[in-house]
Design a protein around this motif. Sequence first.
Motif, PDB file in Angstrom:
ATOM      1  N   HIS A   7       0.876  -1.328  -0.046  1.00  0.00           N
ATOM      2  CA  HIS A   7      -0.016   0.009   0.051  1.00  0.00           C
ATOM      3  C   HIS A   7       0.741   1.328   0.138  1.00  0.00           C
ATOM      4  CE1 HIS A   7      -4.260  -1.382   0.337  1.00  0.00           C
ATOM      5  NE2 HIS A   7      -3.767  -2.258   1.004  1.00  0.00           N
ATOM      6  N   PRO A   8       0.315   2.475  -0.579  1.00  0.00           N
ATOM      7  CA  PRO A   8       0.985   3.592  -0.635  1.00  0.00           C
ATOM      8  C   PRO A   8       1.098   4.164   0.847  1.00  0.00           C
ATOM      9  CG  PRO A   8      -0.923   4.161  -1.630  1.00  0.00           C
ATOM     10  CD  PRO A   8      -0.770   2.504  -1.206  1.00  0.00           C
ATOM     11  N   VAL A  54      -8.377   9.843  -7.762  1.00  0.00           N
ATOM     12  CA  VAL A  54      -8.991   9.414  -6.682  1.00  0.00           C
ATOM     13  C   VAL A  54      -9.143   7.959  -6.560  1.00  0.00           C
ATOM     14  CG1 VAL A  54     -11.163   9.536  -5.353  1.00  0.00           C
ATOM     15  CG2 VAL A  54     -10.177  11.711  -6.255  1.00  0.00           C
ATOM     16  N   ILE A  55      -9.587   7.591  -7.731  1.00  0.00           N
ATOM     17  CA  ILE A  55      -9.934   5.928  -7.866  1.00  0.00           C
ATOM     18  C   ILE A  55      -8.754   5.108  -7.822  1.00  0.00           C
ATOM     19  CG2 ILE A  55     -10.661   4.091  -9.449  1.00  0.00           C
ATOM     20  CD1 ILE A  55     -12.825   6.247 -10.585  1.00  0.00           C
ATOM     21  N   PHE A  58      -6.448   7.082  -4.078  1.00  0.00           N
ATOM     22  CA  PHE A  58      -7.173   6.969  -2.757  1.00  0.00           C
ATOM     23  C   PHE A  58      -7.930   5.690  -2.586  1.00  0.00           C
ATOM     24  CE2 PHE A  58      -7.496  12.015  -2.009  1.00  0.00           C
ATOM     25  CZ  PHE A  58      -6.205  11.659  -1.701  1.00  0.00           C
ATOM     26  N   MET A  59      -8.692   5.356  -3.755  1.00  0.00           N
ATOM     27  CA  MET A  59      -9.605   4.267  -3.650  1.00  0.00           C
ATOM     28  C   MET A  59      -8.687   2.742  -3.734  1.00  0.00           C
ATOM     29  SD  MET A  59     -12.819   5.636  -5.351  1.00  0.00           S
ATOM     30  CE  MET A  59     -14.317   4.858  -4.603  1.00  0.00           C
ATOM     31  N   HIS A  60      -7.440   2.923  -4.079  1.00  0.00           N
ATOM     32  CA  HIS A  60      -6.438   1.561  -4.088  1.00  0.00           C
ATOM     33  C   HIS A  60      -6.536   0.917  -5.366  1.00  0.00           C
ATOM     34  CE1 HIS A  60      -6.544   1.871   0.603  1.00  0.00           C
ATOM     35  NE2 HIS A  60      -5.519   2.703  -0.047  1.00  0.00           N
ATOM     36  N   ILE A  61      -7.252   1.374  -6.360  1.00  0.00           N
ATOM     37  CA  ILE A  61      -7.609   0.447  -7.430  1.00  0.00           C
ATOM     38  C   ILE A  61      -6.247  -0.084  -8.190  1.00  0.00           C
ATOM     39  CG2 ILE A  61      -8.422   0.495  -9.792  1.00  0.00           C
ATOM     40  CD1 ILE A  61     -10.363  -0.538  -7.555  1.00  0.00           C
ATOM     41  N   GLU A  64      -5.209  -3.033  -6.249  1.00  0.00           N
ATOM     42  CA  GLU A  64      -6.425  -4.102  -6.372  1.00  0.00           C
ATOM     43  C   GLU A  64      -5.849  -5.316  -7.500  1.00  0.00           C
ATOM     44  OE1 GLU A  64      -8.228  -5.088  -4.173  1.00  0.00           O
ATOM     45  OE2 GLU A  64      -9.158  -3.360  -2.944  1.00  0.00           O
TER      46      GLU A  64
ATOM     47  N   TRP B  25     -17.663  -2.342  -3.906  1.00  0.00           N
ATOM     48  CA  TRP B  25     -17.438  -1.660  -5.167  1.00  0.00           C
ATOM     49  C   TRP B  25     -18.858  -1.958  -6.127  1.00  0.00           C
ATOM     50  CZ3 TRP B  25     -14.704   1.923  -7.655  1.00  0.00           C
ATOM     51  CH2 TRP B  25     -13.471   2.070  -6.888  1.00  0.00           C
ATOM     52  N   ALA B  80      -8.011   8.503   3.635  1.00  0.00           N
ATOM     53  CA  ALA B  80      -6.917   7.559   2.858  1.00  0.00           C
ATOM     54  C   ALA B  80      -5.830   7.418   3.963  1.00  0.00           C
ATOM     55  CB  ALA B  80      -6.494   8.060   1.638  1.00  0.00           C
ATOM     56  N   GLN B  87      -2.927   0.729   9.083  1.00  0.00           N
ATOM     57  CA  GLN B  87      -2.208  -0.203   8.388  1.00  0.00           C
ATOM     58  C   GLN B  87      -0.602  -0.400   9.050  1.00  0.00           C
ATOM     59  OE1 GLN B  87      -2.178   0.877   4.311  1.00  0.00           O
ATOM     60  NE2 GLN B  87      -3.845  -0.699   3.896  1.00  0.00           N
ATOM     61  N   LEU B 188     -13.928   3.784   0.907  1.00  0.00           N
ATOM     62  CA  LEU B 188     -14.479   3.849  -0.498  1.00  0.00           C
ATOM     63  C   LEU B 188     -15.869   4.639  -0.706  1.00  0.00           C
ATOM     64  CD1 LEU B 188     -13.859   0.218  -1.384  1.00  0.00           C
ATOM     65  CD2 LEU B 188     -12.600   2.088  -2.329  1.00  0.00           C
ATOM     66  N   HIS B 191     -14.992   8.237  -0.574  1.00  0.00           N
ATOM     67  CA  HIS B 191     -14.198   8.888  -1.880  1.00  0.00           C
ATOM     68  C   HIS B 191     -15.269   8.933  -2.816  1.00  0.00           C
ATOM     69  CE1 HIS B 191     -10.269   8.393   0.015  1.00  0.00           C
ATOM     70  NE2 HIS B 191     -10.566   7.110   0.130  1.00  0.00           N
ATOM     71  N   LEU B 195     -15.936  11.937  -5.469  1.00  0.00           N
ATOM     72  CA  LEU B 195     -15.851  11.705  -6.731  1.00  0.00           C
ATOM     73  C   LEU B 195     -17.052  12.340  -7.475  1.00  0.00           C
ATOM     74  CD1 LEU B 195     -14.869   8.080  -7.745  1.00  0.00           C
ATOM     75  CD2 LEU B 195     -13.809  10.113  -8.476  1.00  0.00           C
TER      76      LEU B 195
END
Lengths: 93, 208
Positions: A7-8, A54-55, A58-61, A64, B25, B80, B87, B188, B191, B195
């Motif tokens: 993860h970042p 963002v996706i 922030f949303m970790h896509i 994933e 999702w 975030a 973590q 999520l 966010h 969006l």
Amino acid sequence: MEHTKKHPGYTTYILVWLALLVFTSITVTIAGIDLGKYTLLIAMFIAAIKSALVINIFMHIKFEEKIFKVFIFLSGMTLLIIFILTFSDFLFR
Amino acid sequence: MNNSHEVTLENHVHRDDVGARMGMWLFLFTEVLLFGGMFLVYAVYRFQNQEQFKLAALELNTGIGTLNTIILLTSSLTVALSIAAIQNKNKFLSIVFLNSTLLLALMFMVNKYFEWSTKFAHGIYPGSKELLEKPNGQILFYGLYYVMTGLHGLHVLIGMIILYIIKRQIKKDIITPDKYVKLENSGLYWHLVDLIWIFLFPLFYLIQ
């Protein structure tokens, strides 16, 4: 754990946030200039870049599994098809 | 496949974080379609009433819209960061970041309140006498403005309630550094709210 990819950290998030603020100021500045028909196009383009940030982060896509990206692509395409069908009906009625 | 097998062997806990996030999702896609339908209505009416939409949008306060954009983007950052903190096994920092998100969300709603009440004071609200005297395109613009930013505001309120519950669960160690998918999924949701605003902002506040 099930998180396969790393993860970042805090720094990445803060950099993305700064980028989002920069894009916001760009879009506000551009709105003040009269570019005619391109105004909406540019505004939507910048909104799309911001969404991608963002996706992905922030949303970790980005981190994933691939199936998530497939899902997002499909839902985006569904929305696009709905828009295209509606406008083709509306414009050529 | 390989990976999930290892997980079951290591700790005999029946749980699927990837599946939980996938479920979230799928829910978010239904939200996208809900708002997507409204964006579609907006697109068609704006195409039909371009001049009236421009005139009506001039009366919206770009400053307050920009401020709310910055507030919401920052609140997304703090969510975030809250996940990153848990973590890193830093419970305290995670709660601090969630508190910042809640505070920013509250600021957003307060701004919204002042924005809407100013409009109401000028007699611009759905069905008002002053609004109904305006051309059709402007009535449509304000109808969409109230419905779309209103539904978005409702999402902000729901998000605040969810994040508050999540914060309490972190405090009570129900959500821990080994088990935080609830925080991720609430993030999520938050966010997504951000969006939607990223598109609402230029479409309502930045038409020139």
